[in-house]
Design a protein around this motif. Structure first.
Motif, mmCIF file in Angstrom:
data_model
loop_
_atom_site.group_PDB
_atom_site.id
_atom_site.type_symbol
_atom_site.label_atom_id
_atom_site.label_comp_id
_atom_site.label_asym_id
_atom_site.label_seq_id
_atom_site.Cartn_x
_atom_site.Cartn_y
_atom_site.Cartn_z
ATOM 1 N N VAL A 141 0.823 -1.277 0.145
ATOM 2 C CA VAL A 141 -0.088 0.093 -0.004
ATOM 3 C C VAL A 141 0.812 1.110 0.002
ATOM 4 N N VAL A 142 0.870 2.193 -1.054
ATOM 5 C CA VAL A 142 1.466 3.093 -1.184
ATOM 6 C C VAL A 142 0.888 4.584 -1.287
ATOM 7 N N GLY A 143 1.423 5.466 -0.516
ATOM 8 C CA GLY A 143 0.738 6.622 -0.521
ATOM 9 C C GLY A 143 1.574 7.714 -1.113
ATOM 10 N N PHE A 144 1.005 8.956 -1.580
ATOM 11 C CA PHE A 144 1.518 10.121 -1.969
ATOM 12 C C PHE A 144 1.492 11.283 -0.732
ATOM 13 N N ALA A 145 2.238 11.958 -0.587
ATOM 14 C CA ALA A 145 1.980 13.294 0.199
ATOM 15 C C ALA A 145 2.423 14.429 -0.466
ATOM 16 N N ALA A 146 1.426 15.206 -0.606
ATOM 17 C CA ALA A 146 1.795 16.603 -1.213
ATOM 18 C C ALA A 146 2.067 17.466 0.026
ATOM 19 N N GLU A 147 3.219 18.302 0.487
ATOM 20 C CA GLU A 147 3.215 19.055 1.477
ATOM 21 C C GLU A 147 3.891 20.561 1.175
ATOM 22 N N THR A 148 3.642 21.338 1.849
ATOM 23 C CA THR A 148 4.264 22.772 1.362
ATOM 24 C C THR A 148 5.449 22.978 2.509
ATOM 25 N N GLU A 149 5.643 22.263 3.504
ATOM 26 C CA GLU A 149 6.607 22.606 4.633
ATOM 27 C C GLU A 149 6.797 21.293 5.298
ATOM 28 N N GLN A 150 7.773 21.076 5.927
ATOM 29 C CA GLN A 150 8.083 19.715 6.922
ATOM 30 C C GLN A 150 7.963 18.474 6.114
ATOM 31 N N VAL A 151 8.213 18.456 4.896
ATOM 32 C CA VAL A 151 8.027 17.554 3.963
ATOM 33 C C VAL A 151 8.192 16.013 4.470
ATOM 34 N N ALA A 152 9.242 15.588 4.923
ATOM 35 C CA ALA A 152 9.463 14.411 5.425
ATOM 36 C C ALA A 152 8.843 14.081 6.760
ATOM 37 N N GLU A 153 8.759 15.043 7.573
ATOM 38 C CA GLU A 153 8.093 14.522 9.012
ATOM 39 C C GLU A 153 6.707 14.417 8.684
ATOM 40 N N TYR A 154 5.878 15.416 8.001
ATOM 41 C CA TYR A 154 4.602 15.064 7.702
ATOM 42 C C TYR A 154 4.202 13.745 7.002
ATOM 43 N N ALA A 155 5.115 13.758 5.924
ATOM 44 C CA ALA A 155 4.971 12.174 5.438
ATOM 45 C C ALA A 155 5.109 11.084 6.161
ATOM 46 N N ARG A 156 6.201 11.086 7.038
ATOM 47 C CA ARG A 156 6.443 10.022 7.831
ATOM 48 C C ARG A 156 5.351 9.560 8.841
ATOM 49 N N ASP A 157 4.897 10.543 9.353
ATOM 50 C CA ASP A 157 3.412 10.611 10.096
ATOM 51 C C ASP A 157 2.379 9.832 9.355
ATOM 52 N N LYS A 158 2.225 10.181 7.975
ATOM 53 C CA LYS A 158 1.261 9.476 7.377
ATOM 54 C C LYS A 158 1.465 8.135 7.122
ATOM 55 N N LEU A 159 2.619 7.819 6.873
ATOM 56 C CA LEU A 159 3.137 6.421 6.647
ATOM 57 C C LEU A 159 2.721 5.569 7.833
ATOM 58 N N LEU A 166 4.963 2.319 1.981
ATOM 59 C CA LEU A 166 5.666 3.220 1.206
ATOM 60 C C LEU A 166 4.948 4.644 1.192
ATOM 61 N N ILE A 167 5.514 5.688 1.304
ATOM 62 C CA ILE A 167 4.780 6.939 1.041
ATOM 63 C C ILE A 167 5.999 7.812 0.384
ATOM 64 N N CYS A 168 5.501 8.357 -0.900
ATOM 65 C CA CYS A 168 6.163 9.286 -1.686
ATOM 66 C C CYS A 168 5.827 10.718 -1.527
ATOM 67 N N ALA A 169 6.688 11.378 -0.762
ATOM 68 C CA ALA A 169 6.434 12.960 -0.608
ATOM 69 C C ALA A 169 7.029 13.686 -1.589
ATOM 70 N N ASN A 170 6.381 14.754 -1.756
ATOM 71 C CA ASN A 170 6.792 15.930 -2.537
ATOM 72 C C ASN A 170 6.282 17.022 -2.157
ATOM 73 N N GLN A 171 7.381 17.919 -2.257
ATOM 74 C CA GLN A 171 7.001 19.521 -1.901
ATOM 75 C C GLN A 171 6.284 20.261 -3.121
ATOM 76 N N VAL A 172 5.367 20.779 -2.742
ATOM 77 C CA VAL A 172 4.447 21.589 -3.644
ATOM 78 C C VAL A 172 4.511 23.012 -3.347
ATOM 79 N N GLY A 173 4.343 23.403 -4.553
ATOM 80 C CA GLY A 173 4.245 25.272 -4.266
ATOM 81 C C GLY A 173 5.632 25.952 -4.590
ATOM 82 N N GLN A 174 6.437 24.826 -5.140
ATOM 83 C CA GLN A 174 7.811 25.219 -5.641
ATOM 84 C C GLN A 174 7.749 25.200 -6.971
#
Ligand code: CTP
Ligand code: CA
Length: 218
Positions: A141-159, A166-174
């Protein structure tokens, strides 16, 4: 060097959802669907049986992919759950977190002198967390996480919270990453560690992500 996925059934969600307010208006988001479509295309090219549950986007259906078009979070939820069982679920869609409690059957009109409008929104079901908790839980089960800040921390929390592999985090708004762009960069996080992919085209990233998934499914 592409890993063969023959005989593997993969369900991918992609794109935004649109939550209707009235016949003329909706709440949406900036997901283009390109990342999920690229994953579906690459998986099918490697021999997987792919079901792509697509929100409202104008993208061509990748070769060999079974596409199910949906509009709202509720419809996406129903389509994904009825596509189970599968070997891997990849939740690349940007699902609305909240939807109007009521969709007005008629266009909402301004009243004379009205300066504000309250919309009551209710939480949607978390499709990804439900798939992960399902008795038919896919092996991956693989998720994605679009974050604007604290990308790794927020994504790990979702994991951890959603019990993902797995969770694939990406920074948006850049510039040059995330929504709408053809390029992206992902931080792929698992319980064991993390790995940066890209910046690269979404097609290249999809290939690299599927290499990781194929290893785990083998
Ligand atoms: N997701 C889902 N159903 C929802 C909301 C999110 O399946 N109702 C999935 C997305 O497809 C994505 C993952 O959960 O794979 C993370 O989505 P994201 O919006 O980053 O996280 P949320 O848990 O919704 O948290 P928040 O938006 O508050 O950051
Ligand atoms: Ca969200």
């Amino acid at each position: 060097m592409s890993a063969a996925l023959a005989g593997v059934r993969i369900v991918v969600s992609a794109g935004p959802t649109y939550e209707d307010i009235d016949p003329a208006r909706f709440l949406g988001n900036r997901s283009s669907g390109k990342m999920g479509f690229a994953v579906a295309a690459e998986a099918a090219a490697r021999g997987a049986q792919v079901v792509l549950v697509a929100g409202p986007v104008h993208l061509p259906t990748p070769a060999g992919v079974q596409r199910i078009d949906v509009r709202s979070a509720r419809q996406m939820h129903a389509a994904v759950l009825s596509a189970l069982p599968c070997d891997a679920y990849i939740g690349a869609a940007a699902v609305a977190d909240f939807t109007p409690r009521m969709t007005s059957p008629q266009k909402i009109k301004k009243q004379a002198g009205q300066e504000t409008l309250m919309l009551e929104l209710v939480k949607t079901s978390d499709i990804l967390a439900e798939v992960a908790a399902s008795p038919q839980r896919p092996r991956l089960v693989v998720g994605f996480a679009a974050e604007t800040e604290q990308v790794a921390e927020y994504a790990r929390d979702k994991l951890l919270r959603k019990r993902l592999d797995l969770i694939c985090a990406n920074q948006v708004g850049q510039a040059g990453a995330g929504f709408e762009s053809d390029d992206n960069a992902l931080l792929v996080i698992s319980a064991e560690g993390q790995q940066a992919l890209g910046p690269a085209s979404k097609q290249t990233l999809a290939g690299q992500l599927l290499d990781l998934l194929a290893e785990r499914l083998a």
